[in-house]
Design an enzyme around this catalytic site. Structure first.
Site: not given
Ligand SMILES: [Zn+2]
Length: 419
Positions: A281-282, A285, A363, A367
């Site tokens: 997930h990070e 980003h 976000e 995801d």
């Protein structure tokens, strides 16, 4: 025509009342919404979240909402105290009596303002840590650690803040009509500099970072990063549990110097699959350049803000309408800066749903990236654990979410992942 100074006073009163009413309305919506759903776990979570955990999240949310009310009232009183009731004017006179007009008086005015503001906020911050966080079992901060944090923060603030404050005030005074462009450039460089030194210089003052020792986990996250086309300078564990039971994971540093940091609390709560999913997930980003996009927006809006400050600081009504007598032949940079920073948030609050919405969009994108590059099921269970461990309510009010939530509610994230 209305006296422009009186018009400024009326504008302040109007926007302050609009802020208070909107925030009270949002707060009461959140309270009612959470209280109404307190006795039943939402159907989508019936198998995964127990009633105890659900009610704890509700009670935690309600407790924070009550503090929020005190905070709102305090903010409004402080604002009126500084402006219409003459607080800033008095502090200006005080520093003028004490120091000659010049850079040191300007700096002293801003520092005095910041220290008084910090003192006013102190009781509530104490209550948040040792009242609410303590009651819900999240607080691990001792009074001693708290005090050392405050003192260290003050020291770091002075070492890092005073030079840039001096520079900005000097540019405002001596930079000519385009001072706001030079100031903007200085602030951008300064922010990049702070981001650059933060992982190695600032953060170690507050936390211990030890290399990740778990060889299995290290191999997994390295493989994941290679798959996704990333290199990292190292994996670190941060002793977040010294202060709080809340957990997180994040990246620091630029380009190839990126470090991955896991809170020790996160390592304790998630299994290998879930850790990998959280890291993915990070990475999402990064892949979508969310941090760069956020920075670009912040640089653009600060340029617009400084241009506005450049103009408004030349208007006498801006000072007199906000309860301050400007020095007619002297330097008003510090006064202009402080008044501007006091009043601007009242206006920007009404566009905060736009930035919050963008953040929630990011976000969702992260995801989606995680689902594509790791185990979707693991991300879902990791998110549930994180929401539960942080006692985030599963049933927030939609309007409250629209204004304040940088992360979408769990229900929305899980629904998107499933789809
Ligand atoms: Zn995220």
């Amino acid at each position: 025509m209305m006296n422009p100074s009186f018009a400024m006073t009326l504008t302040l009163a109007g926007i302050l009342v609009a802020n208070l009413l909107t925030k009270l309305w949002l707060n009461s919506r959140q309270v009612r919404h959470v209280a109404r759903h307190r006795d039943q776990v939402p159907a989508a979570f019936a198998d995964t979240i127990g009633l105890d955990a659900h009610q704890k999240a509700a009670d935690y949310t309600l407790a924070k909402a009550r503090v929020n009310l005190v905070d709102l009232a305090l903010d409004a009183f402080t604002l009126v105290g500084w402006t219409l009731l003459g607080g800033l004017d008095a502090l200006n006179q005080l520093t003028l009596n004490w120091l000659d007009e010049g850079m040191s008086q300007q700096v002293a005015l801003v520092v005095g303002f910041a220290l008084i503001g910090g003192l006013i906020g102190l009781p509530l911050s104490l209550y948040q840590t040792f009242g609410i966080e303590q009651r819900f079992g999240f607080n691990h901060t001792t009074p001693k650690l708290w005090l050392s944090d405050v003192l260290k923060g003050l020291l770091v603030g002075m070492v890092l803040g005073l030079p840039i404050l001096w520079l900005v005030l000097w540019l405002m005074q001596a930079g000519g009509p385009l001072w706001w462009i030079y100031t903007w450039a200085a602030l951008v460089l300064y922010q990049l500099f702070v981001m650059w030194i933060a992982p190695n210089v600032i953060m170690p003052l507050f936390n211990k970072f030890t290399p990740l020792e778990d060889a299995t986990l290290k191999a997994r996250v390295t493989a994941l990063m290679q798959r996704a086309g990333f290199t990292a300078k190292g994996f670190f564990v941060m002793d977040g549990s010294r202060r709080s039971a809340h957990s997180n994971a994040f990246f620091t540093g630029f380009g190839a110097a990126k470090r991955v940091v896991f809170f020790d609390t996160l390592l304790a709560q998630l299994n290998g699959d879930e850790m990998e999913a959280v890291l993915a997930h990070e990475l999402g980003h990064f892949k979508h350049r969310h941090i760069l996009k956020m920075m670009a927006t912040s640089f653009a809006t600060s340029l617009a803000g400084l241009a506005l400050l450049g103009w408004i600081s030349q208007q006498i009504w801006f000072y007199t309408g906000l309860g301050v007598m400007p020095n007619l032949d002297g330097n008003n940079s510090a006064l202009a800066l402080l008044l501007f920073m006091l009043v601007l948030p009242l206006f920007t609050f009404f566009v905060s749903p736009l930035s919050a919405r963008r953040s929630r969009q990011f976000e969702f994108e992260a995801d989606a990236y995680a689902v594509a590059h790791s185990e979707g099921k693991a991300l879902a269970s990791a998110l549930l654990k994180l929401y539960q461990d942080n006692a985030s309510t599963l049933t927030p009010d939609p309007w409250y979410v629209a204004f304040y939530y940088s992360h979408p509610p769990a229900s929305q994230r899980l629904a998107r992942m499933a789809a």
